[in-house]
Write an enzyme that holds these catalytic residues in place. Structure first.
Site, PDB file in Angstrom:
ATOM      1  N   TYR A 112       0.881  -1.163   0.000  1.00  0.00           N
ATOM      2  CA  TYR A 112       0.000   0.000   0.000  1.00  0.00           C
ATOM      3  C   TYR A 112       0.917   1.210   0.000  1.00  0.00           C
ATOM      4  CZ  TYR A 112      -3.899   3.048   1.187  1.00  0.00           C
ATOM      5  OH  TYR A 112      -4.844   4.034   1.172  1.00  0.00           O
ATOM      6  N   TRP A 114       2.573   4.146   0.421  1.00  0.00           N
ATOM      7  CA  TRP A 114       3.108   5.355   1.037  1.00  0.00           C
ATOM      8  C   TRP A 114       4.606   5.229   1.347  1.00  0.00           C
ATOM      9  CZ3 TRP A 114       0.982  10.032   1.367  1.00  0.00           C
ATOM     10  CH2 TRP A 114      -0.405  10.151   1.243  1.00  0.00           C
TER      11      TRP A 114
END
Length: 758
Positions: A112, A114
């Site tokens: 994911y 980030w």
């Protein structure tokens, strides 16, 4: 004395300059053109060499000695450090075993994204590209930030980009807008951050003092900008107030019938609901007042004010991260449509002002250099917030956006660039879910909770330890991200790690295309430069750009879909079944979802605790990133994450400023440090997300565990926003708070787990 060498780089919290000290430390300073540099820069110097850095490849002892298989010992076992060849051989063998025995669908590519602001060293893109070269993987769809809206908006306005990608700049708002009606407020603390970075924080500077009248509808005064009026609303009741405002516009003939007829469909159905024709309950201000805690007269006065000038109705992303999260977004669009100003400068509907720096930014809407991931041969996916459901319930069926799907049986989880034990809900349930796969592989810079729940941990470099290209959505500059530090310990970048795995699996050429990391930077830049040149924009060659350190992105003519549509609804229709804004969607209604019917509705929620907990984003870090940094650590109370309580709620429980409290409900509990303030509504508590998860035995409740550090996601419920979106619903929950009187456990999240050398 040698001259200091300051080099450019960027992060999700903005572009900056950095220099390495002789002792291996790092100093930073803001970009010289940034009008509102992020305070999160203060976390940077202490992170790269923190004690929790993963220094060498590490294998969980139970997995190393007993082989792959489900295990409840993840995060309870010690780790054995090994050399890189051993680690990569083991991971490659497991990937090969699983794809041969169970098929590539049994591999979950859980990144994911980030992990880095860089365009090339974007962990999610790197991992997915690699997995696609070896036959594919089960993927996730949408995001935690605004995943509910990503599914809803195409049904209502044709695409999510129509709203999320073309927000009016703050300069436009200041020039044209008379009133901003901000559901969820305008929380400036979020405006440090944008995926990929932001060079000039113009949104942060403007939102703090918009120069426009603001009606801030929020339970927190921190969400109210300078000069704004605070409407202290009961959390989770925004839709009731939106419907009441719409009812006033309808009843007093203040709605724009021409726009509704020309550009919308389904208003007759929605109007009937407002009048109470479908359920016998007119949605008047008198109906809404006891629900939302706003006086009926104030609601009526606000509606009239909205109709008297150019009004921007905006809804923060936080409101859609809840059960029924589609409703405040859809109702906000309906309210803006009734005013007839959608597609006008500074009017209509906004989504995310105060949620992210790029919403309202002044940079161009521009395609940026991006690492191609290639096609995924596996079609199986899950909505991103349903990972625990997938791992715990293989084969179970569920609804999603009109489809009936089934969860795959995942044998191997490969995660890079993310920390689900920060952003997912009900972490005790997630721990049980992570015990089910046979193998969990994690690339990590630090010993986060996700790394501790892995079987194989591969040490990854931080942004400061590699080169990249950096820019975010609507950024004004492309940054040449120079390397500041040598890799710490034996850390490698994700490209290098995955190249090693690809070589062992016979896919190195397909993955790397024969390029080094620097070769990829040059290739991506040149390809992007050629595309812009074809559009009439001349940019420097790569070597000049790299030496200069940045380039100003060219201005691009904007042609927002909703502006075009307003001007010519027949000639430039929206991508909805009707070609118009759908205030009632026959398609959504046909799905038969009771938690998301065919038009905006009020869906009351059961109260399940005396205090309404808001788990919002912290002002001191990006999610969990930087939790070991100085700014984050200085915000702690008694080494725990601070929880803010209203004085009345604190006094009723015997809680004093600075004391340690236990926050609990039927899902879990955590310790936090008390802050007492009248800047929150009575009955509301605020505990930001991102404190690194630190599960320990509860001294006051034998046989139970608590998070000693204050992560609120041990309390939030792991349920979807609705059957339509299956989006994250972790923004709010109900809890109680009490003084903690037992032996105070030491916070261990910022120390590494037991490590041994092979």
């Amino acid at each position: 004395m040698p001259t200091e060498r300051w080099v450019p780089t960027t992060a999700h919290w903005g572009a900056y300059q950095a220099t390495a000290d002789a002792d291996g430390g790092v100093r930073v300073r803001p970009h010289p053109d940034d009008p509102a540099p992020s305070p999160l820069l203060g976390n940077v110097p202490g992170v790269a060499r923190h004690d929790t850095r993963v220094m060498r490849p590490a294998i969980r002892r139970g997995w190393l000695t007993g082989g792959p298989g489900p295990s409840s010992q993840r995060a309870r076992d010690e780790f054995v450090e090994v050399d890189w060849d051993t680690a990569l051989d083991l991971v490659a063998a497991q990937l090969d075993r699983v794809r041969v025995e169970s098929g590539n669908e049994a591999i979950f590519g859980g990144s994911y994204g980030w992990g880095s602001a860089g365009r090339f060293h974007h962990a999610q893109s790197q991992l997915h590209r690699f997995l696609n070269t070896i036959g594919g993987y089960t993927s996730s769809r949408n995001n935690y930030s605004f995943g509910t809206s990503q599914v809803l908006l195409p049904h209502v306005v044709g695409s999510s980009a129509a709203v999320l990608g073309y927000a009016d700049s703050w300069a436009t708002v200041r020039e044209h807008t008379d009133l901003i009606v901000a559901f969820g407020g305008l929380p400036t603390k979020n405006l440090s951050v944008s995926p990929g970075g932001v060079t000039r924080h113009t949104s942060a500077a403007a939102a703090a003092d918009p120069g426009v009248a603001v009606a801030s509808i929020s339970p927190l005064t921190a969400d109210v900008p300078a000069g704004g009026r605070w409407y202290s609303i009961e959390p989770g009741t925004d839709v009731a107030m939106q419907l009441a405002l719409a009812q006033v516009l309808l009843a007093e003939d203040l709605h724009d019938t021409d726009f509704l007829s020309r550009c919308c469909t389904g208003f007759d159905v929605f109007a009937g609901y407002l009048r109470g024709e479908t359920d016998g309950v007119p949605k008047t201000p008198e109906w809404a007042a006891p629900i939302c805690g706003i006086a009926a007269g104030d609601i009526r006065e606000l509606a009239r004010r909205m109709a008297s000038g150019r009004t921007l109705v905006t809804v923060t992303w936080s409101l859609q991260r809840a059960r029924g999260g589609e409703q405040p977004v859809w109702a906000g669009i309906a309210l803006a449509a009734m005013l007839g100003q959608i597609g006008l400068p500074g009017g209509g509907f906004g989504h995310g002002y105060g949620s992210m720096a790029d919403v309202g930014d002044e940079g161009p809407v521009l395609w940026l250099p991006t690492l191609p991931q290639g096609p995924n041969p596996v079609s199986t996916f899950i909505p991103v917030a349903r990972i625990a459901d997938m791992l715990l319930n293989p084969g179970a069926q569920y609804d999603y956006n009109g489809q009936r799907l089934a969860y795959p049986d995942i044998r191997l989880v490969h995660w890079a660039g993310g920390n689900p034990f920060h952003h997912h809900q009900d972490l005790n349930r997630l721990r049980r879910a992570f015990a089910r796969p046979e193998t969990v592989v994690v690339h990590e810079t630090h010993w986060t909770a996700t790394a501790r729940h892995a079987d194989v941990v591969l040490p990854a470099t931080t942004t400061l330890e590699r080169e990249d290209l950096g820019a975010g959505r609507r950024d004004t500059h492309l940054t040449a991200m120079h390397r500041v530090l040598d890799p710490v310990g034996e850390a490698r970048d994700d490209f290098s790690i995955l190249s090693g795995l690809a070589e062992r699996l016979g896919a190195r050429q397909r993955f790397t295309e024969g390029r080094s990391a620097r070769g990829w930077l040059e290739h991506l830049y040149d390809k992007w430069r050629d595309q812009l040149r074809a559009q009439g924009h001349e940019l420097p060659d790569f070597d000049t750009f790299w030496a200069d350190g940045e380039l100003r992105l060219p201005a691009m003519p904007e042609n927002p879909p909703l502006v075009r549509f307003r001007e010519d609804p027949e000639g430039d229709p929206l991508h909805t079944p009707s070609g118009r804004i759908e205030l009632h969607s026959a398609k959504v209604e046909s799905f038969g979802y009771e938690d998301c019917p065919g038009h905006p509705v009020w869906l009351p929620q059961e109260r399940r605790g005396p205090l309404h907990l808001i788990a919002n984003q912290p002002p001191t870090r990006l999610h969990g990133q930087g939790d070991v940094g100085a700014v984050s650590r200085e915000s702690k109370v008694a080494s725990r994450e601070p929880i803010t309580l209203h004085p009345d709620d604190a006094a009723a429980r015997g809680i004093t400023e600075g004391s340690v409290v236990r926050v609990f409900n039927d899902r879990g509990s955590c310790l936090a440090g008390a802050r007492i303030s009248d800047r929150v509504r009575p009955g509301v508590a605020v505990l930001p997300t991102g404190a690194w998860f630190d599960p320990q035995p509860d001294p006051q409740h034998p046989g139970q565990e608590l998070c000693a550090h204050g992560n609120p996601n041990v309390l939030t419920e792991d349920v979807p926003a609705s059957r339509l979106s299956q989006g994250c619903a972790g923004q709010r929950t109900h809890v109680d708070v009490e003084p903690f009187t037992g032996p105070l456990p030491e916070v261990t999240a910022h120390t590494p787990p037991p490590l041994h050398r092979a």
